[in-house]
Design an enzyme around this catalytic site. Structure first.
Site, short mmCIF file in Angstrom:
data_model
loop_
_atom_site.label_atom_id
_atom_site.label_comp_id
_atom_site.label_asym_id
_atom_site.label_seq_id
_atom_site.Cartn_x
_atom_site.Cartn_y
_atom_site.Cartn_z
N HIS A 473 7.62 38.16 105.99
CA HIS A 473 6.55 39.50 105.89
C HIS A 473 7.39 40.76 105.51
CE1 HIS A 473 3.07 41.61 106.69
NE2 HIS A 473 2.78 41.11 107.92
N TYR A 589 -5.80 46.39 117.05
CA TYR A 589 -5.30 46.60 115.71
C TYR A 589 -5.96 45.86 114.53
CZ TYR A 589 -1.27 46.87 112.20
OH TYR A 589 -0.20 47.06 111.28
N THR A 602 0.71 49.49 104.73
CA THR A 602 -0.57 49.33 105.45
C THR A 602 -0.78 50.39 106.69
OG1 THR A 602 0.95 48.09 107.15
CG2 THR A 602 -0.29 46.68 105.82
#
EC number: 2.3.1.21
Length: 772
Positions: A473, A589, A602
């Site tokens: 990630h 979230y 993000t």
């Protein structure tokens, strides 16, 4: 199989007769061709750098300006208003003249023209940056576009009309703005109001006011200063502190997965499917290197930042004791492959030519047919990447810093990407609901040692030809790998294809050298470290409950009839489902992107709002009229859409507070408010999976060519992770994760609540699948 020494350029041994040299022609040939290929890439980068640097100008436009200047001069018209003569007088004469006066005049005109051309480009780019800083269009309804937005759209299209390269807009993208502290505090307090009783809210309000008045002004000054200096004031800290400094396992906790097409099957031949897919991936990499990929554009005209795509290939996360490091190479000509406990190296090129799909199929089939056993400690070696980061860093330094272990580890870490040849078969069977969940769990963690979790991504191949990805990630977010995956699946299906027997098209080159087995010398102490990491990873994987399902009653087409955004519809349904599941609301979230800004990644959308909770409570009472429920739903939907737009335009909450917290740590300033905010658990973590970022086929013509999206592990011990893909006009896919060790959560139960919530909200508007 070929031995490891084939990869070594030369070896020598000292004998009584002298020194004996043994040259490997194949290795030397690869070294030579690699050098040639590197120079070609450098020249391409130089050319692209020039074209990118002068965008929206071009060498042709420069020539036009020069010709116009020269032509006007011969027509006795001085469009330079005397500047050409000034330049001519200023030409240095220290080393003699430049020839005839006509030559000096021509040189002066070229210099003047170049200056005019460069100034025009600079003004164009600054104007485009100013235009791209306008985000009013996001807050307007499509049917009620203002005159200002219409004029803005025309100007943006005019300035970006020339065909752009991948990174053409990078320097024209605006910087992510730093929100004001009062605005962020106000939005934060508004987001937690539905989650706190009056006493807890007033306490938090008091902490926030103290922070805003006493501590925040100093922190904000440093943050604003960083925003002036850095390209993006968030992204480098986000990458370092959220990802690279994390010491817990990245398997499940950080890595995420992506699924294959699940409603169609191209071939059941494992090696053939891999041959096409790997070939398509390297085709994509070549386009990436040459910047031939079109930048993603919102509304077809607003460019998104492409920075994250740079590290898609040839990238590995290197473990460290305190922090990890992302290692990115400019080039790699091989992939690393794992099969039945053995590691192999497969070359992607023959000379300077990319291997054809049929050749790659042959190479992968050779690995599948190989019966050699794993070396001691080799089978579970990759478990080191699945366990704790500190333990992996220590083992890497102690056991893999020299000799054949270092050579083999370098082969993996320097590969374009990692390939896992699984022995299990997975596919989606609509009659077997558990099939999709088992497929998802295999992609998320496998058996904990058949994925190299540190690679930018691992391409997973099931025995029956089904594919998937496991992605690290830290280097990028899901839309980036999604862009690659869409290209690969479409290229495999519509461009490369298969024979009637399921093999790749063409004839293989049987003279290609076979894949090379990697050689290891793993001592017992290292094997113990591997086993310890495996046990940690296995406990983590065994605790994951994953429930994946296709929602068939309706999709995007029907939701639009509710006059709301599909994302808001699903998010409100998730709030209703969570309340039915736990009897309470929670901090939620939802990942949003900030890629309209340079190097943006993000931002968080806090989906649990006062408006959504009011709707949920009204639904639960069962005493409200449908019209009242519809009004409450629309208010909740409008609030959610507005929050999403604010997050996308740099006016979010959490990234600003996160950066203020980092500054406070650097300055040694303690803030009870920030400590509490940053420690709040996200009991419901959600993300919508992007799709159709590339238009390579018509989804209406091929409605079954849909991937099932992907998912991730639970973020909180007693929470849920939910990813969803609104896959088409008539269907959606959901991936729900939780921990089996939690007595509060159950992924299957929550998935069923999601189903029912979607149906109940649709029922409010009296619509069914037959209406869409």
């Amino acid at each position: 199989m070929a031995e490891a020494h084939q990869a070594v350029a030369f070896q020598f041994t000292v004998t009584p007769d002298g020194v004996d040299f043994r040259l490997s022609r194949e290795a030397l040939r690869h070294i030579y061709l690699s050098g040639i290929n590197s120079w070609k890439k450098r020249l391409i980068r130089i050319k692209n750098g020039i074209l990118r640097g002068v965008y929206p100008g071009s060498p042709t436009s420069w020539l036009v300006v020069v010709m116009a200047t020269v032509g006007s001069n011969y027509c006795k018209v001085d469009i330079s208003m005397g500047l050409v003569h000034c330049i001519q007088r200023c030409l240095p004469t220290r080393y003699g003249s430049y020839g005839t006066p006509q030559t000096e005049t021509l040189l002066s005109m070229v210099i003047f023209s170049t200056g005019v051309w460069a100034t025009g480009i600079f003004l164009f780019r600054q104007t485009l940056k100013l235009l791209l800083s306008y985000h009013g269009w996001m807050f307007e309804m499509h049917s009620k576009t203002s005159h200002a937005t219409k004029i803005w759209a025309i100007c943006v299209r005019l300035l970006s009309s020339r065909r752009p390269m991948l990174y053409s807009f990078q320097t024209s993208l605006p910087k992510l703005p730093v929100p004001s502290v009062p605005a962020t505090i106000h939005r934060y307090l508004d987001s937690v109001r539905p989650l706190l009783d009056d006493e807890a809210y007033f306490r938090m309000e008091s902490l926030a006011k103290e922070f805003q008045d006493k501590i925040a002004p100093r922190l904000q000054k440093y943050l604003v200063l960083k925003s002036w200096w850095a390209t993006n004031y968030v992204s480098d800290w986000w990458e370092e502190y959220v990802y690279l400094r994390g010491r817990s396992p990245i398997m499940v906790n950080s890595n995420y997965y992506a699924m294959d097409f699940v409603l169609i099957k191209n071939t059941s031949q494992q090696a053939a499917r891999l041959g096409n897919t790997v070939h398509a991936m390297i085709m994509y990499r070549r386009k990436l290197d040459r910047e031939e990929i079109k930048p993603v554009m919102a509304l077809g005209m607003v460019p998104m930042c492409s920075y994250q795509m740079e590290r898609m290939f040839n990238t590995t996360r290197i473990p460290g004791k305190e922090t990890d490091l992302l290692q990115h190479l400019s080039e790699s000509r091989h992939v690393a492959v794992y099969h039945k406990g053995r590691f192999f190296k497969v070359w992607l090129y023959e000379g300077s030519c990319l291997l054809k799909p049929r050749d790659l199929e042959m190479q992968f089939q050779r690995i599948l047919d190989d019966t050699s056993p794993p070396q001691p400690g080799e089978e579970k070696l990759a478990a080191l990447t699945a366990g704790g980061r500190v333990e992996w860093a220590e083992a890497r330094q102690k056991f893999f810093s020299s000799g054949k272990n270092k050579m083999s580890l370098d082969t993996i870490e320097r590969a374009a990407f990692f390939v896992a040849l699984d022995e299990d078969s997975h596919c989606y069977n609509p009659d077997d609901e558990a099939s999709l969940s088992l497929y998802g769990k295999s992609l998320l963690h496998g058996n904990c040692y058949n994925r190299w979790f540190d690679k930018s991504f691992t391409l997973i191949s099931c025995k029956n030809g089904q594919l998937g990805l496991n992605t690290e990630h830290s280097w990028a977010d899901a839309p980036i790998i999604g862009h690659l995956w869409e290209f690969v699946l479409a290229t495999d299906t519509f461009h490369l294809g298969y024979t009637e027997t399921g093999h790749c098209v063409g004839e293989p080159n049987t003279k290609l050298p076979p894949p090379q087995r990697m050689q290891w010398d793993i001592p017992e102490q290292c094997q113990t470290a591997i086993e310890n990491s495996y046990q940690v990873a296995k406990a983590l994987a065994d605790d994951v409950e994953l429930y994946c399902f296709q929602f068939l009653p309706f999709g995007k087409g029907l939701i639009k009839k509710c006059r709301t955004s599909p994302d808001a519809f699903v998010q409100i349904a998730l709030q209703l489902a969570h309340f039915r599941d736990k009897g309470k609301f929670c901090l939620t979230y939802e990942a949003s992107m900030t890629r309209m800004f340079r190097e943006g990644r993000t931002e968080t959308v806090r989906s649990c709002t006062s408006e959504s909770t009011a709707f949920v409570r009204a639904m639960m009472t069962g005493s409200h009229k449908k019209q009242d429920l519809q009004d409450l739903f629309r208010k909740a939907s409008e609030k959610h859409q507005n929050m999403y737009r604010l997050a996308m335009t740099g006016a979010g909450i959490d990234r600003h507070l996160f950066c203020l917290y980092i500054v406070s740590k650097y300055l040694g300033v303690r803030s009870p408010f920030l400590d509490e905010v940053l420690s709040e658990p996200w009991s419901l973590s959600t993300s919508q999976i992007p799709q159709f970022q590339i238009c390579m086929f018509d989804p209406k013509q091929y409605p079954n060519h849909l991937g099932a999206g992907g998912g991730f592990g639970p973020v909180a011990d007693h929470g849920y992770g939910v990813s969803y893909m609104i896959a088409g006009e008539n269907t959606m896919f959901f991936h729900v994760s939780s921990k089996l060790s939690s007595s509060e959560t159950n992924a299957l139960r929550f998935g069923n609540h999601i189903r029912q919530a979607l149906l109940d909200i649709a029922d409010l508007f009296k619509i069914s699948k037959t209406d869409s």
